[in-house]
Design an enzyme around this catalytic site. Structure first.
Site, PDB file in Angstrom:
ATOM      1  CD  GLU A 285      -3.018  -6.816   0.832  1.00  0.00           C
ATOM      2  OE1 GLU A 285      -3.757  -7.856   1.080  1.00  0.00           O
ATOM      3  OE2 GLU A 285      -2.599  -5.974   1.605  1.00  0.00           O
TER       4      GLU A 285
ATOM      5  CB  THR B 275      -0.996  -0.132   1.363  1.00  0.00           C
ATOM      6  OG1 THR B 275      -1.664  -1.290   1.197  1.00  0.00           O
ATOM      7  CG2 THR B 275      -1.979   0.998   1.347  1.00  0.00           C
TER       8      THR B 275
ATOM      9  CD  GLU C 182      -2.044  -9.757   9.645  1.00  0.00           C
ATOM     10  OE1 GLU C 182      -2.048 -10.002  10.975  1.00  0.00           O
ATOM     11  OE2 GLU C 182      -1.429  -8.743   9.184  1.00  0.00           O
TER      12      GLU C 182
ATOM     13  CE  LYS D   6       0.271  -0.177   6.322  1.00  0.00           C
ATOM     14  NZ  LYS D   6       0.285   0.269   5.125  1.00  0.00           N
TER      15      LYS D   6
ATOM     16  CB  CYS E 155      -4.225  -3.290   7.220  1.00  0.00           C
ATOM     17  SG  CYS E 155      -3.342  -4.578   6.639  1.00  0.00           S
TER      18      CYS E 155
HETATM   19  C1  UGA Z   1      -7.602  -5.670   6.450  1.00  0.00           C
HETATM   20  C2  UGA Z   1      -8.700  -5.823   5.404  1.00  0.00           C
HETATM   21  O1  UGA Z   1     -10.044  -6.456   6.014  1.00  0.00           O
HETATM   22  C3  UGA Z   1      -8.264  -6.509   4.064  1.00  0.00           C
HETATM   23  O2  UGA Z   1      -9.273  -6.350   3.229  1.00  0.00           O
HETATM   24  C4  UGA Z   1      -7.125  -5.791   3.635  1.00  0.00           C
HETATM   25  O3  UGA Z   1      -6.539  -6.545   2.437  1.00  0.00           O
HETATM   26  C5  UGA Z   1      -5.910  -5.869   4.735  1.00  0.00           C
HETATM   27  O4  UGA Z   1      -6.674  -5.060   5.965  1.00  0.00           O
HETATM   28  C6  UGA Z   1      -4.531  -5.343   4.310  1.00  0.00           C
HETATM   29  O5  UGA Z   1      -4.856  -3.745   4.006  1.00  0.00           O
HETATM   30  O6  UGA Z   1      -3.728  -5.722   4.118  1.00  0.00           O
HETATM   31  P1  UGA Z   1      -6.754  -7.158   8.373  1.00  0.00           P
HETATM   32  O7  UGA Z   1      -6.135  -5.736   8.860  1.00  0.00           O
HETATM   33  O8  UGA Z   1      -5.934  -8.500   8.308  1.00  0.00           O
HETATM   34  O9  UGA Z   1      -7.569  -6.950   6.892  1.00  0.00           O
HETATM   35  O10 UGA Z   1      -7.995  -7.535   9.357  1.00  0.00           O
HETATM   36  P2  UGA Z   1      -9.474  -7.212   9.353  1.00  0.00           P
HETATM   37  O11 UGA Z   1     -10.437  -8.672   9.379  1.00  0.00           O
HETATM   38  O12 UGA Z   1      -9.982  -6.343   8.510  1.00  0.00           O
HETATM   39  O13 UGA Z   1      -9.661  -6.900  11.061  1.00  0.00           O
HETATM   40  C7  UGA Z   1      -9.298  -5.473  11.126  1.00  0.00           C
HETATM   41  C8  UGA Z   1     -10.001  -4.979  12.404  1.00  0.00           C
HETATM   42  O14 UGA Z   1     -11.413  -5.084  12.589  1.00  0.00           O
HETATM   43  C9  UGA Z   1      -9.549  -6.171  13.679  1.00  0.00           C
HETATM   44  O15 UGA Z   1      -9.259  -5.702  14.978  1.00  0.00           O
HETATM   45  C10 UGA Z   1     -10.736  -7.168  13.840  1.00  0.00           C
HETATM   46  O16 UGA Z   1     -10.870  -7.595  15.192  1.00  0.00           O
HETATM   47  C11 UGA Z   1     -11.746  -5.769  13.657  1.00  0.00           C
HETATM   48  N1  UGA Z   1     -13.255  -6.315  13.267  1.00  0.00           N
HETATM   49  C12 UGA Z   1     -13.395  -6.935  11.955  1.00  0.00           C
HETATM   50  C13 UGA Z   1     -14.204  -6.273  14.176  1.00  0.00           C
HETATM   51  O17 UGA Z   1     -14.132  -5.646  15.372  1.00  0.00           O
HETATM   52  N2  UGA Z   1     -15.558  -6.465  13.883  1.00  0.00           N
HETATM   53  C14 UGA Z   1     -15.603  -7.108  12.713  1.00  0.00           C
HETATM   54  O18 UGA Z   1     -16.948  -7.409  12.272  1.00  0.00           O
HETATM   55  C15 UGA Z   1     -14.591  -7.358  11.854  1.00  0.00           C
END
Ligand code: UGA
Length: 473
Positions: free
Chosen positions: A189, A159, A193, A304, A301
């Site tokens: 992407e 990114t 995770e 940031k 992500c």
């Molecule tokens: C995020 C995006 O979802 C991906 O699409 C993207 O590719 C990625 O960043 C990136 O830029 O590389 P990620 O950081 O792995 O993915 O995690 P998420 O699953 O998005 O969760 C982010 C945060 O939201 C976590 O702290 C999670 O606990 C929280 N979350 C997620 C909630 O509190 N509630 C939800 O319903 C979903």
């Protein structure tokens, strides 16, 4: 036509189509039949992308995952995956034996052999709130020094701030590189995770930002199995593709801060967030995903990318007030678990607090921007004894907090604790034996920041139980 005959005809047609695709690709993309894809950076994105590309590609494609970290590469060559990522080990092992995937720290060799070079190095936040591009620029420099006569496609997966791709020719020009020796593509992407392999294999869109027709053909070749499945293949300019990445993650952050605030409102009014998210999520304009309230969003992500986008927008004097508000709401949310604990147990000094969940979410070992970090800092300051357990993230957390007690099971952490705080929704936390916990704890206090336990059971065993907006009637 008999079904046997029809199947045979279909199979021949498929083979002809595949052959013509291979031939057309060879004609328009590269001048040889064996394709080499080199990925620079073996973090979450690079490793998953490399392994999955190797898995979906034909046998004549070789994926080289390259990293400057020799130790990491040695581990990978010995089949030791340095990150916790479901299904990744299996895919890596399979493609090492297929000889479609290999690992190296010989970056010049990896670039020289490549037809496509994918940059997937980290772009962490710098002191100004935008991305630190030092790894990215160093990758570009190494590419420039190893470009060969045949045109290479340079694909950016990291990114990067809006406008970065347009500046790459000027950067490469410093190394006297011929503009004919490369084509630039930004290909964001969308991997989460913990479910990155599944997300790659079931992607809902492919976005390509480039000004080059040849690059578009090469990207079509790379993603052909998805194009065959009618997955949208969106081609645009590099700047728009860069914005797609930020817009996606920032929209998710908005959604999370919004639902967290609605859950907090439920706490004040006795509304039930589970019913509300179900009902609201049934509206297809909203959808049910990313509507689970929690202890604040973390990870490498969303925190940031929200900060980067607001910082970039300020530079252009464009107000992004919604994102500013989402960041502010998230800061508040990260303080909430302690606030809830203190409502039940005002004096926490000298008490033992158990924490389940150290990573920023379940199914990962990543602790970057995890809500557990500010919570533990505050608990240490207020002189509580801290016992923690996480199925995957304890080794990482030991680097930040070496002096708290790391336990080998949830029950070890809970035993003789005065309070329990649940921060992530690992499956094993959802299956905790509440009756057993009621006998293990010194005081029966639970703050459940993921709403994973049953209020009914909590009442049965006389727990003082705090959730986020979970008030089933
Ligand atoms: C995020 C995006 O979802 C991906 O699409 C993207 O590719 C990625 O960043 C990136 O830029 O590389 P990620 O950081 O792995 O993915 O995690 P998420 O699953 O998005 O969760 C982010 C945060 O939201 C976590 O702290 C999670 O606990 C929280 N979350 C997620 C909630 O509190 N509630 C939800 O319903 C979903």
């Amino acid at each position: 036509m008999s079904s046997q005959y029809r199947n045979k005809t279909e199979s021949i047609v498929k083979k002809i189509l595949l052959l013509s695709w291979l031939l057309s690709f060879t004609a328009t993309c590269f001048t040889h039949t064996n394709t080499t894809i080199t990925i620079l950076g073996t973090g979450y994105v690079g490793l998953v992308t490399g392994a999955c590309l190797a898995d979906i590609s034909p046998n004549n494609t070789k994926v080289i995952c390259a990293d400057i970290d020799e130790k990491k590469i040695r581990h990978l060559n010995n089949n030791h995956i340095p990150i916790y990522e479901k299904d990744l080990e299996e895919i890596v092992t399979r493609n090492i034996s297929r000889e479609t995937l290999l690992f190296t720290y010989n970056i010049p060799m990896a670039i020289q052999q490549a037809d496509i070079v994918i940059i997937a190095v980290g772009t962490p936040t710098n002191n100004d709130g935008v991305s630190d591009l030092s790894y990215f620029k160093s990758a570009l420099k190494t590419i420039a020094q190893n470009l060969t006569e045949t045109t290479k496609i340079i694909v950016i997966k990291s990114t990067v701030p809006i406008g970065t791709c347009n500046k790459i020719p000027a950067i490469l020009d410093r190394y006297n590189v011929s503009p004919k020796s490369y084509k630039i593509v930004f290909n964001p992407e969308f991997l989460r995770e913990g479910t990155a392999v599944q997300d790659f294999m079931n992607t809902d869109r492919i976005v390509i930002g480039t000004k080059s027709k040849k690059a578009i053909e090469c990207m079509k070749m790379l993603y052909q199995p998805f194009i065959d499945k009618q997955i949208p293949f969106i081609v645009t300019d590099p700047t728009s593709a860069e914005i797609v990445k930020y817009a996606s993650n920032n929209f998710l952050a908005l959604k999370l801060s919004f639902i967290n605030e609605i859950a907090n409102l439920c706490d004040a009014t006795n509304g039930d967030i589970a019913t509300i998210t179900q009902a609201v999520g049934l509206d297809p304009r909203i959808n049910p995903h990313f509507l689970q309230p929690g202890p604040g969003f973390g990870g490498s992500c969303l925190p940031k990318d929200t900060l980067a986008l607001t910082t970039i927008a300020k530079k252009y004097k464009v107000p992004l007030q919604t994102i500013d508000a989402a960041i502010k709401a998230n800061k508040y949310q990260k303080k909430l678990s302690l606030k809830k604990l203190k409502t039940i147990m005002p004096n926490i000094e000298g008490k033992t607090v158990a924490i389940l969940g150290l990573a920023f979410k379940a199914d990962t070992d990543d602790i970057r921007y995890s809500p557990a970090i500010p919570l533990i800092k505050k608990l240490v300051k207020q002189k509580t004894k801290i016992k923690v357990y996480d199925p995957a993230a304890m080794e990482n957390m030991k680097h930040i907090f070496p002096d708290i007690t790391y336990c080998s099971t949830s029950y070890d952490a809970i035993k003789e604790s005065d309070a329990l705080i649940i921060l992530t929704d690992w499956q094993e936390f959802k299956q905790l034996d509440i009756e057993k916990i009621s006998t293990l704890m010194s005081e029966k206090i639970i703050v459940d920041m993921r709403n994973i336990l049953s209020t009914k059971e909590m009442n049965t065993f006389l727990f003082r139980y705090a959730t986020i907006g979970n008030h089933q009637y």
